[in-house]
Enzyme design. Structure first.
Site, PDB file in Angstrom:
ATOM      1  CG  ASP A 195      34.960  36.757  40.482  1.00 29.23           C
ATOM      2  OD1 ASP A 195      35.961  36.171  40.074  1.00 29.23           O
ATOM      3  OD2 ASP A 195      34.151  36.237  41.272  1.00 29.23           O
ATOM      4  CG  HIS A 218      34.350  32.534  42.114  1.00 26.71           C
ATOM      5  ND1 HIS A 218      35.048  33.666  41.772  1.00 26.71           N
ATOM      6  CD2 HIS A 218      35.274  31.668  42.600  1.00 26.71           C
ATOM      7  CE1 HIS A 218      36.326  33.487  42.043  1.00 26.71           C
ATOM      8  NE2 HIS A 218      36.492  32.273  42.538  1.00 26.71           N
TER       9      HIS A 218
HETATM   10  C1  LMR Z   1      40.292  32.582  42.585  1.00 27.77           C
HETATM   11  O1  LMR Z   1      39.412  33.121  41.918  1.00 27.77           O
HETATM   12  O2  LMR Z   1      41.381  33.132  42.817  1.00 27.77           O
HETATM   13  C2  LMR Z   1      40.069  31.178  43.088  1.00 27.77           C
HETATM   14  O3  LMR Z   1      38.705  30.951  43.257  1.00 27.77           O
HETATM   15  C3  LMR Z   1      40.673  30.209  42.129  1.00 27.77           C
HETATM   16  C4  LMR Z   1      40.597  28.775  42.598  1.00 27.77           C
HETATM   17  O4  LMR Z   1      40.149  27.918  41.811  1.00 27.77           O
HETATM   18  O5  LMR Z   1      40.980  28.486  43.744  1.00 27.77           O
END
Ligand code: LMR
Length: 286
Positions: free
Chosen positions: A115, A143
């Site tokens: 992120d 997250h």
């Molecule tokens: C991401 O942020 O790309 C993954 O965590 C998304 C997911 O839900 O697999």
């Protein structure tokens, strides 16, 4: 079921001719996998299937991360550093830590560097700056869609001049709305176009996370990691794996306490905390 992809992964690791790769032990046995491990990156989690509620997902993952925590507790080094990537990463890390009582809680972390990297590249793109010139953006919390990408403490070099990110962007509506939503929803955006989760950027962020934890962060810079929330000064409840700004030195992370938090940020920091409290309740019953 995991054996096919595991075999493929071994072939790719061989083909990478990585100079530091001396041996591969491919196994689906957790105790064999974690035996004397210094670092574990836990990437395997059950993704949400059609009709599945968040609670079902947490219950399914609680079983996986309980088993991994127990195996780590039994056979890994007591100094092991664990990074959880599989979702819901923060709560999965808390579950694993709960079932590994002989390992310090600070050794279990969750990935929010992905992120952070997403936020950095959005700001760099907006300002036509280089990604390495965008520093100290913080990801707070989970997250998930409630995460709070906070630029208030960040700096950027534009046209050779160092500026606060807010000043350089000069558009609070963008920073408080479109930018936040873009970073929060980026994982979903990737899934919608690729029909599967991010892989290369997630792997790269996992390398960044482990590298900085092990080797240390650069002077004056901080990075975001999901870490145990005990002893933070931001009024976030204890015993959550929550993403904070951290600095790393001698293989240890430390929360950067004392950043000024405005009213807008306070609400966002609280909202993502509330979600993590709810997840903990669903997964661990408390
Ligand atoms: C991401 O942020 O790309 C993954 O965590 C998304 C997911 O839900 O697999």
């Amino acid at each position: 079921m995991a054996e096919g992809p595991l075999k493929g992964l071994c072939l790719e690791l061989q083909d990478g001719a990585f100079p530091l790769l001396h041996e591969i032990i491919a196994t689906t046995n957790t105790e064999e996998a974690f035996k004397d491990a210094d670092v574990a990156v836990l990437v395997g989690a059950k993704p949400r299937g059609p009709g599945m509620e968040r609670k079902d997902l947490l219950n399914e993952n609680a079983k996986i991360f309980k088993a991994q925590g127990e195996a780590i507790d039994k056979v890994a080094k007591k100094t092991i550093k664990v990074l959880v990537v599989g979702n819901p990463a923060n709560t999965n890390a808390l579950i694993a830590s709960t079932y590994a009582p002989s390992i310090p809680k600070k050794n279990f972390t969750a990935l929010t560097r992905l992120d952070q990297n997403r936020a950095v590249s959005q700001i760099a793109d907006r300002l036509k700056a280089r990604v390495e010139d965008v520093k100290n953006i913080v990801i707070w919390g989970n997250h998930s869609l409630t995460q709070y990408p906070d630029v208030n403490h960040g700096e950027v070099i534009v046209n050779g001049q160092k500026k606060k990110i807010r000043e350089a962007v000069a558009d609070d509506t963008f920073l408080n709305e479109a930018f936040l939503a873009r970073v929060q929803k980026r994982g979903g955006e990737i899934i919608s176009v690729m029909k599967k989760s991010s892989a290369a950027s997630a792997a790269s962020a996992a390398c960044d996370h482990v590298h900085d934890w092990w080797v240390g962060t650069k002077p004056g810079e901080f990075v975001s990691m999901g870490v145990i929330s005990d002893n933070n000064k931001y009024q976030v409840s204890g015993n959550l794996v929550y993403s904070f700004p951290v600095q790393c030195k001698n293989g240890e992370w430390e929360i950067v306490n004392g950043l000024p938090i405005d009213e807008f940020s306070r609400k966002k920091i609280k909202a993502t905390e509330d979600e993590l409290l709810e997840e903990r309740k669903m997964a661990l019953g408390n």
